[in-house]
Design an enzyme around this catalytic site. Structure first.
Site, mmCIF file in Angstrom:
data_model
loop_
_atom_site.group_PDB
_atom_site.id
_atom_site.type_symbol
_atom_site.label_atom_id
_atom_site.label_comp_id
_atom_site.label_asym_id
_atom_site.label_seq_id
_atom_site.Cartn_x
_atom_site.Cartn_y
_atom_site.Cartn_z
ATOM 1 N N GLU A 109 10.220 5.138 4.629
ATOM 2 C CA GLU A 109 11.614 5.563 4.546
ATOM 3 C C GLU A 109 12.563 4.377 4.610
ATOM 4 O OE1 GLU A 109 14.559 8.764 6.760
ATOM 5 O OE2 GLU A 109 12.430 8.669 7.248
ATOM 6 N N PHE A 110 12.130 3.300 5.314
ATOM 7 C CA PHE A 110 13.024 2.164 5.514
ATOM 8 C C PHE A 110 12.664 0.966 4.641
ATOM 9 C CE2 PHE A 110 13.154 4.616 9.427
ATOM 10 C CZ PHE A 110 14.517 4.751 9.621
ATOM 11 N N GLY A 111 11.509 0.994 4.009
ATOM 12 C CA GLY A 111 11.085 -0.150 3.207
ATOM 13 C C GLY A 111 9.628 -0.006 2.829
ATOM 14 N N GLU A 112 9.061 -1.094 2.325
ATOM 15 C CA GLU A 112 7.688 -1.048 1.852
ATOM 16 C C GLU A 112 6.704 -1.185 3.006
ATOM 17 O OE1 GLU A 112 7.943 -4.174 -1.105
ATOM 18 O OE2 GLU A 112 7.770 -2.673 -2.693
ATOM 19 N N VAL A 113 5.482 -0.671 2.753
ATOM 20 C CA VAL A 113 4.396 -0.759 3.728
ATOM 21 C C VAL A 113 3.304 -1.630 3.117
ATOM 22 C CG1 VAL A 113 2.741 0.504 5.133
ATOM 23 C CG2 VAL A 113 4.962 1.536 4.588
ATOM 24 N N ILE A 170 0.817 -1.213 0.000
ATOM 25 C CA ILE A 170 0.000 0.000 0.000
ATOM 26 C C ILE A 170 0.853 1.265 0.000
ATOM 27 C CG2 ILE A 170 -1.991 -1.089 1.110
ATOM 28 C CD1 ILE A 170 -1.068 0.057 3.774
ATOM 29 N N LYS A 227 4.873 -2.191 8.433
ATOM 30 C CA LYS A 227 6.069 -1.518 7.924
ATOM 31 C C LYS A 227 7.228 -2.506 7.975
ATOM 32 C CE LYS A 227 4.874 3.192 9.403
ATOM 33 N NZ LYS A 227 5.336 4.381 10.161
ATOM 34 N N ALA A 287 5.272 2.975 0.323
ATOM 35 C CA ALA A 287 6.696 2.786 0.615
ATOM 36 C C ALA A 287 7.096 3.775 1.685
ATOM 37 C CB ALA A 287 7.538 2.984 -0.638
ATOM 38 N N ASP A 326 6.673 16.851 13.858
ATOM 39 C CA ASP A 326 6.286 16.746 12.440
ATOM 40 C C ASP A 326 4.773 16.579 12.314
ATOM 41 O OD1 ASP A 326 6.531 16.682 9.731
ATOM 42 O OD2 ASP A 326 7.257 14.620 9.611
#
EC number: 2.7.10.1
Length: 902
Positions: free
Chosen positions: A547-551, A543, A569, A545, A662
């Site tokens: 910062e560290f990999g795909e979601v 669904i 994640k 991507a 943030d």
């Protein structure tokens, strides 16, 4: 009966006869005689005059003379006489001539009757007239086939002339039949019906119904359609409504406000209302049971006509499931349960219940010492108690307050011999509970005090002597003990503390612990995040991507728990130890939070590859894109509800001393019930120098989302809850503008310069003035002047409770109290095509709608109306307003500028 005799005859004028004796007559007599047998005996006395009854003497209207006779001009007379009533089987007529020169040309004997007739859809039989010429004979009517009487029995009167008169009552065609030519009731054909008796005609079956046979009084509903008990047969058949949509839940301690959109399908009815089904669940949301009668629903639980309900008196820290059913007049006809939408919430901590009773421990002339038990429902750790007291003879407004850290208190400074009214209430982190019921206590009078003192003197003397002995013994023991005492170093804590009491926090308040303070980051993960066996996790689809990999979207099925949807994640292969630490730090942070408006951590997978962080799945994704996809589709109250949820989550974080850094709409996730939850607690972006994302700009060695960040955080890296409040104001602007980019196309440096010059964002289109003022409060340059999140939540709650406060739309005054940025309307002359113009106003997705409908030049576009926009397929209200505002500006610029425009 009455008999009529018509006689035609001629009579000669006696004066025209020569030598007429004086016995000449011009009349004759008519007689009748009733009998039951024939009388033909010539010698019978019945041939005599005596038994006959005279009817009348008949005189001629016209007679003739000898002259007429010579010319054969006979003047014929016609006379009609009647007699009766007759009671026997027959009668004789007799005509008596006393010397008239006459000729009886003909005799016609008859009677009168009213003929058989069909009138008012009834048949009346042939009816004889009455005995007298003025008589009226009643005739009963019979309804024709398929007709029925109306009200009174139907009848006609037959008068003496054989004519019908004075109709009473009538028949009409019964249900399923219609009149034809006023004499026949004809059956309704198939596919038609007639519901009621009367003069009406057959009609076509209403929508969603049918009739398959003739003479139908009602059309049967088709499958899936129904009629309510109070619907007429003429009403169309309707269906049940679909479920409510877009539920917003606002949890406030042990109360909740639910709002929703009406169903898309009302079933063709306008009587849609709503029922609220409340279920209290266990912590894993299994074994739910219906709520008890103590739960309050305002305005009510069943039959709601508004799309809003306030529910209170819920249990603290308890999961609830609320089903909002949409029902209408035919819901009870359907064999299926009502369509509904469910929302799952967990209540927060509530204020404590009231103190049940107080006891007097001691009283003096100037003080009263009281004690009381803890509230039956403390709902948390009792921080302190507040005591309110005043003299009974005075008003409650003159009361004084005292506080106690324990459940006993001594009230000093009272007047002797006075009765005081006292109340007490407990306080937790959730606030004060209700005051206890009023109780009265009295101080001692001077006489009472002296009497009590005299009674206690012997006891005081004995106690003093014993006290001297005790003190001597205590000194000896302390000398011995002091020699044996040795000092040791303070033991080192083996476990990290999870609860601190700080200057700002309240006793018992859970405080956030930075996982980067752990020497071993894995220790923080073990402490705050639950390890999940990878066999319980099923990955379904990508669904996004991170910062560290795909979601991924996936499913999680833990033992003894139901399967749920989750977001997963993953940490991409080839990671460094630092990347692994940074990746898992977000789980260590999330695992410390437990709030309905904070994304929930389900657990982590660290003992297999890939490393995973598993959180609850939010169906509607990021708030900014969700708003852009649903531009103009929500009410102001719904938008405020979203903002209230975000503020409640941030209030929770600030109370834990956690600074988000943030906060932005892209980092708020929305579930299927429109509940907004704060997410994205990773800190790694601040520790890297990745220029691929223009949202974040390098500043002092880190990455900062300039458009959302407070000026002191940009300049000095001073991040606090106050800087989060500034960011929250930007989120408010994003929500009310349906996901517009803050500061539009300005560069980050231009944004920084504008903020330093005290410029602020203007109100979005149709934004209530109260909300824009709250934004401006959040953007105060002095961070100490900004509201706290608790104050923001209270302000939004007041707006929700008083929707009228949101009706005033913010406008930009000629001389604003604070300079506002002006997003100037693009110069139309700069555009060469409709495509350029649509791209400039961020409506490029409608390019094909305009061009395929013939709107290919700006001159033609400038003449468009709202109807034109609907016709070419632009249905979103927000997009219509945006385009129409630009078209209006285009007209003004065209009229004021001689420049040729495409």
């Amino acid at each position: 009966h009455r008999v009529y005799v018509e006689m035609r005859f001629t009579v000669r004028d006696c004066s025209s006869l020569p030598n007429v004796p004086g016995s000449c007559k011009e009349t004759f007599n008519l007689y009748y005689y009733e009998t039951d047998s024939n009388i033909d005996n010539k010698i019978s006395t019945f041939w005599n005059e005596s038994p006959y009854l005279k009817v009348d003497t008949i005189a001629a209207d016209e007679s003739f003379s000898q002259v007429d006779f010579g010319g054969r001009l006979m003047k014929v007379n016609t006379e009609v006489r009647s007699f009766g009533p007759l009671t026997r089987s027959g009668f004789y007529l007799a005509f008596q001539d006393y010397g008239a020169c006459m000729s009886l040309l003909s005799v016609r004997v008859f009677f009168k009757k009213c003929p058989s007739v069909v009138q008012n859809f009834a048949v009346f039989p042939e009816t004889m007239t009455g005995a007298e010429s003025t008589s009226l004979v009643i005739a009963r009517g019979t309804c024709i086939p398929n007709a029925e009487e109306v009200d009174v029995p139907i009848k006609l009167y037959c008068n003496g002339d054989g004519e019908w008169m004075v109709p009473i009552g009538k028949c009409t065609c019964k249900a399923g039949y219609e009149p034809e030519n006023h004499v026949v009731c004809k059956a309704c054909p198939a596919a038609m019906f007639k519901a009621n008796q009367g003069m009406g005609i057959c009609a076509q079956c209403p929508a969603n119904s049918r009739s398959t046979s003739e003479a139908s009084p009602i059309c049967i509903c088709r499958n899936g359609y129904y009629r309510a008990d109070f619907d007429t047969p003429e009403a169309p058949c309707t269906s049940v409504p679909s479920g409510p949509r877009n539920v917003i839940s606002i949890v406030n301690e042990t109360a909740i406000t639910l709002e929703w959109h009406p169903p898309r399908e009302t079933g063709g009815r306008d009587d849609v209302n709503y029922n609220i089904i409340c279920k209290k669940c266990q912590s894993d949301r299994r074994g739910c049971s219906h709520c008890d009668d103590n739960v309050d629903f305002v305005p009510r639980q069943l039959g709601l006509t508004d799309t809003r309900v306030f529910i209170s008196n819920l249990w603290v820290h308890t999961p609830y499931t609320f089903e909002i059913q949409a029902v209408n007049g035919v819901t009870n006809k359907s064999p299926f349960p009502p369509q509904h939408v469910s929302v799952n919430i967990t209540t927060n901590q509530a204020a404590p219940s009231s103190v049940p009773i107080m006891h007097q421990v001691k009283a003096t002339m100037k003080s009263i010492t009281l004690s009381w038990p803890q509230p039956e429902q403390p709902n948390g750790i009792i921080l302190d108690y507040e005591i309110r007291y005043y003299e009974k003879d005075h008003h409650e407004f003159n009361s004084s307050l005292a506080r106690s850290q324990t459940n006993t208190a001594s009230i000093e400074g009272l007047r002797p011999g006075v009765v005081y009214v006292v109340q007490v209430r407990a306080r937790t982190v959730a606030g004060y509970g209700k005051f206890s019921s009023k109780m009265c206590f009295q101080t001692l009078t001077e006489e009472d005090y002296k009497s009590e003192l005299r009674e206690q003197l012997p006891l005081i003397a004995g106690s003093a002597a014993a006290g001297v002995v005790f003190i001597v013994s205590l000194v000896a023991i302390s000398i011995v003990c002091s020699r044996k005492r040795t000092y040791s170093k303070e033991a080192v804590y083996s476990d990290k503390l999870q609860h601190y009491s700080t200057g700002r926090g309240s006793p018992g308040m859970k405080i956030y612990i930075d996982p980067f303070t752990y020497e071993d980051p894995n220790e923080a993960v073990r402490e705050f995040a639950k390890e999940i066996d990878v066999s319980f996790v099923k990955i379904e689809e990508v669904i996004g991507a991170g910062e560290f990999g795909e979601v991924y979207k996936g499913r999680l099925k833990l033992p003894s728990k139901r399967e749920i949807s989750v977001a997963i994640k993953t940490l991409k292969a080839g990671y460094s130890e630092k990347q692994r630490r940074d990746f898992l730090s977000e789980a260590s942070i999330m695992g410390q939070f437990d709030h309905p408006n904070i994304i929930r951590l389900e657990g982590v997978v660290t003992k297999s590859r890939p490393v995973m962080i598993i959180t609850e799945f939010m169906e509607n994704g990021a708030l900014d894109s969700f708003l852009r996809q649903n531009d103009g589709q929500f009410t102001v109250i719904q938008l405020v509800g979203m903002l209230r949820g975000i503020a409640a989550g941030m209030k929770y974080l600030s109370e834990m001393n956690y600074v988000h850094r943030d906060l932005a709409a892209r980092n708020i996730l929305v579930n299927s019930n429109l509940v907004c939850k704060v997410s994205d607690f990773g800190l790694s972006r601040y520790l890297q120098d990745d220029t691929s994302d223009p949202t974040y700009t390098s500043s002092l060695g880190g990455k900062i989302p300039v458009r959302w960040t407070a000026p002191e955080a940009i300049r000095y890296r001073k991040f606090t809850s106050a800087s989060d409040v500034w960011s929250y104001g930007i989120v408010m602007w994003e929500v009310m503008s349906y996901g517009e980019r803050p500061y539009w196309d300005m560069s980050n440096q231009d944004v920084i310069n504008a903020i330093e010059q005290d410029y602020r964002l203007p109100p979005p289109m149709d934004c209530p003035a109260a909300l824009h003022q709250l934004m401006l409060d959040c953007w105060q340059k002095d961070r100490n002047s900004r509201p706290r999140f608790g104050e923001i939540v209270n302000t939004l709650d007041k707006m929700i409770r008083n929707p009228a406060s949101l009706k005033t739309v913010a406008t930009i005054p000629a001389v604003p109290s604070q300079p506002l940025l002006d997003r100037s309307i693009p110069d139309i002359s700069a555009f060469t095509s409709v495509d350029d113009w649509l791209s400039a106003i961020k409506m490029g997705q409608y390019r094909d709608n305009f061009l395929s409908s013939g709107f290919t030049s700006l001159h033609v576009v400038a003449q468009m109306t709202s109807e034109d926009l609907l016709r070419i397929g632009i249905t979103l209200a927000g997009h219509q307003k945006k385009i129409l505002n630009s078209i209006q500006s285009m007209r003004v610029q065209i009229s004021q500028s001689p420049t040729s425009i495409a």
